[in-house]
Design a protein around this motif. Structure first.
Motif, PDB file in Angstrom:
ATOM      1  N   ASN A  44       2.446  -5.994   0.016  1.00 46.99           N
ATOM      2  CA  ASN A  44       2.983  -4.878   0.794  1.00 46.99           C
ATOM      3  C   ASN A  44       4.288  -4.429   0.145  1.00 46.99           C
ATOM      4  O   ASN A  44       5.123  -5.255  -0.223  1.00 46.99           O
ATOM      5  CB  ASN A  44       3.251  -5.298   2.246  1.00 46.99           C
ATOM      6  N   GLU A  45       4.475  -3.123   0.025  1.00 44.52           N
ATOM      7  CA  GLU A  45       5.650  -2.613  -0.676  1.00 44.52           C
ATOM      8  C   GLU A  45       6.955  -2.928   0.033  1.00 44.52           C
ATOM      9  O   GLU A  45       8.023  -2.891  -0.576  1.00 44.52           O
ATOM     10  CB  GLU A  45       5.525  -1.105  -0.894  1.00 44.52           C
TER      11      GLU A  45
ATOM     12  N   ASP B 201       7.551  -5.907   1.425  1.00 40.73           N
ATOM     13  CA  ASP B 201       7.807  -7.348   1.364  1.00 40.73           C
ATOM     14  C   ASP B 201       9.103  -7.598   0.601  1.00 40.73           C
ATOM     15  O   ASP B 201       9.292  -7.051  -0.499  1.00 40.73           O
ATOM     16  CB  ASP B 201       6.658  -8.084   0.664  1.00 40.73           C
TER      17      ASP B 201
END
Length: 279
Positions: A118-119, A121
């Motif tokens: 996920n970007e 994270d």
């Protein structure tokens, strides 16, 4: 290695210069399938000056001029390059290495955000691990026929900038500043690090330089008048351009459309980059 080129105090270290490894040997070999003509680092002495947006604008400038451009997002803990270009997905790996993801305009991008599930994270890594990732971005990524590879650096002069300058064949540095009194300190830090790393500074770029009223067209210097010309003269460096506070630019960055932003604030950069000697 001769004493005159030594980077430490020979009189107290007890080590013969001839037995030490030359700084040149710290360069990391690129992927055998890579071909990169020029590497340009974009740095700032502090955070919050819009370094990533300036990096993106510089890349778009050279791409529109017909060059094949890449961006290595070295700001591992605060990556923003993919979002500005609207690029999502994961890097595609092969036995020979991984390939960058292209933007709509054909700019090749590599960022830690293109490797995370996920970007959003967080990347909670220590300096040596981050430095290792930067080296992998150079040695394990297949940069195909790149004319100009821009390296978006994290702010400051810590582990990652040191890793980039020691590991990558950097041709020059673009220093991004803002129009405040502390710009002198920022530029001085960059100049001193560039001298230590024996990498030339190509020029200075002032971001958030002014705001132009959409109604009357008058320029307002919200952060004070620019100190950049006098600072640049002090260090004999060119001022490449002044980028304004522009809601249109901010909106383009937020929506992944920076390649559609049409402005000419950095046009003089093209001539500077085109004069870099061929490797």
């Amino acid at each position: 290695m001769s004493e005159e080129n030594c980077s430490h105090d020979c009189s107290s270290c007890g080590v013969e210069c001839g037995s030490r490894t030359s700084p040149q040997s710290l360069l990391v070999k690129p992927n055998e399938l890579s071909k990169v003509k020029h590497v340009v680092a974009v740095m700032s002495g502090k955070g919050g000056v819009g370094k990533s947006s300036v990096t993106s604008l510089a890349a778009c400038l050279m791409s529109r001029a017909g060059y094949h451009v890449g961006i290595l997002d070295a700001d591992v803990t605060g990556p923003s390059i993919p979002k500005m270009f609207g690029v999502k997905g994961e890097l595609r790996g092969t036995e020979s290495g991984a390939y960058p993801l292209p933007s709509d305009g054909g700019i090749d991008l590599v960022s830690i955000n293109l490797m995370l599930p996920n970007e959003d994270d967080p990347v909670v890594w220590r300096g040596p691990v981050i430095s290792g990732v930067i080296k992998q971005f150079w040695s394990e990524i297949i940069w195909q026929d790149i004319d100009y590879l821009f390296v978006d650096m994290p702010p400051g002069t810590g582990d990652v900038p040191l890793t980039v300058f020691q590991s990558l064949p950097v041709d020059g540095i673009l220093v991004v500043t803002s129009p405040q009194d502390l710009v002198s300190m920022i530029v001085k830090k960059a100049v001193n690090m560039a001298a230590m790393m024996n990498v030339p500074i190509l020029g200075l770029i002032e971001n958030m330089s002014f705001f132009r009223c959409p109604d009357c067209g008058k320029e307002h210097h919200l952060f004070g008048e620019s100190h950049l010309p006098s600072i640049a003269a002090q260090y004999d460096l060119p001022v490449i351009g002044h980028v304004p506070l522009d809601p249109v630019l901010a909106d383009a960055c937020d929506h992944g459309k920076i390649e559609t932003y049409d402005a000419h604030y950095l046009d003089s950069l093209q001539e500077i980059l085109e004069k870099l000697p061929e490797k």
